[in-house]
Design an enzyme around this catalytic site. Structure first.
Site, PDB file in Angstrom:
ATOM      1  N   ASP A 289     102.599  -9.034  72.878  1.00 35.91           N
ATOM      2  CA  ASP A 289     103.744  -9.797  73.378  1.00 35.91           C
ATOM      3  C   ASP A 289     103.207 -11.069  74.015  1.00 35.91           C
ATOM      4  O   ASP A 289     103.172 -11.222  75.247  1.00 35.91           O
ATOM      5  CB  ASP A 289     104.519  -8.964  74.410  1.00 35.91           C
ATOM      6  CG  ASP A 289     105.618  -9.774  75.066  1.00 35.91           C
ATOM      7  OD1 ASP A 289     105.997  -9.442  76.215  1.00 35.91           O
ATOM      8  OD2 ASP A 289     106.094 -10.750  74.451  1.00 35.91           O
TER       9      ASP A 289
ATOM     10  N   HIS B  85     112.876  -7.165  74.255  1.00 38.12           N
ATOM     11  CA  HIS B  85     112.034  -6.087  74.778  1.00 38.12           C
ATOM     12  C   HIS B  85     112.290  -4.770  74.051  1.00 38.12           C
ATOM     13  O   HIS B  85     111.358  -3.992  73.801  1.00 38.12           O
ATOM     14  CB  HIS B  85     112.233  -5.947  76.289  1.00 38.12           C
ATOM     15  CG  HIS B  85     111.682  -7.110  77.053  1.00 38.12           C
ATOM     16  ND1 HIS B  85     112.384  -7.765  78.048  1.00 38.12           N
ATOM     17  CD2 HIS B  85     110.508  -7.781  76.928  1.00 38.12           C
ATOM     18  CE1 HIS B  85     111.640  -8.759  78.522  1.00 38.12           C
ATOM     19  NE2 HIS B  85     110.504  -8.799  77.859  1.00 38.12           N
TER      20      HIS B  85
ATOM     21  N   ASP C 290      91.701 -11.425  79.554  1.00 35.45           N
ATOM     22  CA  ASP C 290      92.027 -11.969  78.221  1.00 35.45           C
ATOM     23  C   ASP C 290      92.094 -10.830  77.212  1.00 35.45           C
ATOM     24  O   ASP C 290      91.118 -10.116  77.010  1.00 35.45           O
ATOM     25  CB  ASP C 290      90.931 -12.981  77.834  1.00 35.45           C
ATOM     26  CG  ASP C 290      91.225 -13.667  76.510  1.00 35.45           C
ATOM     27  OD1 ASP C 290      90.664 -14.740  76.271  1.00 35.45           O
ATOM     28  OD2 ASP C 290      92.028 -13.119  75.703  1.00 35.45           O
TER      29      ASP C 290
END
Ligand code: SAM
Length: 280
Positions: A158, A64, A139
């Site tokens: 990510d 992260h 999406d």
């Protein structure tokens, strides 16, 4: 349940990763994937999607931090940030440590990933109620094509591995749409899998797709990620003007927020290119 082992088998590469677990805390089938949470013996809680390790509490910070801070410090003044994927909210937490960020939208296709993370990984979700944060469940491939041009300074992708709904996030068409959405000097940073296992199948094609999409700077940085296949991971910086290896080094060195891996020296070191990644 007595001690058992969670095993992620990467069949194609003949390798597996395993963690001693003491309890399965949750499992469900969402509209997109199988979601599981385990309590491990030594690595804290574990989030698994479709049998793949997404994060453990013990080592999530490597990923992260390295998917966020190099790109944020590479941008001269990141104010409007989007994260596609990122449903565990760990990257949103890191992005909002940067005070100059005015808005961070997380576009995750599967709301169940975020709701499960809020319940079992509250330490990853502690920025979700920040006034600057926005959670969108749709999406990312469609979303990026529908937002106004030049409306983003930084896009962080990510996503899960490039299969299923994530596959299109690694394409030239997606990156063309991203380029339209970025301001001049804007940056995309995309998780680009393992340099050891996915150099030819993911990293090289992604770098080519970025060039074909009209970006003029692409650079893959690497970092350790113990619970991912091979333990060695990468993030590919894609810039719309400038050199992705340039960054606000004094700002990074003077950062006012805590990290456990990232610092200015690590940033500089992560940009060094291993021989096996030279030119692809
Ligand atoms: N760090 C992890 C890795 O490298 O595999 C990824 C973590 S995050 C949980 C990945 C997220 O991407 C998943 O929650 C998945 O639902 C989301 N995702 C996959 N395809 C997507 C798409 N097209 N749009 C938005 N989110 C997507």
């Amino acid at each position: 349940m007595g001690e058992k082992w969670f095993i992620e088998k990467i069949e194609h590469d003949g390798v597996a990763f395993s963690l001693a677990v003491t309890e399965k805390l949750h499992e469900e089938q969402s509209a997109y994937q199988r979601i599981e949470v385990y309590q491990t013996r030594e690595w804290g809680r574990l989030l698994v999607l479709d049998g793949c390790v997404m994060l453990t509490e013990r080592d999530e910070f490597f990923y992260h931090e390295m998917m966020s801070h190099p790109a944020l410090f590479a941008h001269r003044d990141p104010r409007r940030v989007a994260i596609i994927g990122g449903g565990d909210c760990g990257i949103l937490r890191e992005v909002l440590r940067h005070e100059q960020v005015e808005h961070a939208i997380q576009v995750e296709i599967d709301e169940r990933v975020t709701r499960v993370s809020e319940r079992f990984f509250p330490e990853l979700c502690n920025a979700n109620n920040d006034a600057r944060a926005e959670l969108r469940f749709t999406d990312g491939v469609e979303w990026i094509g529908a937002i106004p041009p030049e409306s983003l300074d930084l896009l962080i992708v990510d996503s899960t591995d490039p299969v299923g709904p994530a596959a299109d996030l690694f394409t030239c068409n997606f990156l063309r749409a991203a380029r339209q959405a970025l301001t001049p000097g804007g940056i995309v940073v995309q998780q680009s899998e393992s340099p050891l296992l996915h150099r030819d199948s993911v990293i090289a094609p992604l770098q080519r797709a970025a060039s074909e999409a009209g970006f003029d700077g692409v650079h893959t940085l690497t970092f350790p990620m113990p619970s991912y296949p091979s333990g060695w991971w990468s993030a590919t910086l894609i810039v719309n003007g400038g050199d992705p290896r340039n960054f606000r080094e004094s700002d990074a060195a003077a950062k006012a927020f805590p990290t456990r891996y990232y610092n200015a020296e690590i940033h500089r070191a992560a940009l060094a290119t291993p021989e096996l990644l030279k030119p692809l």
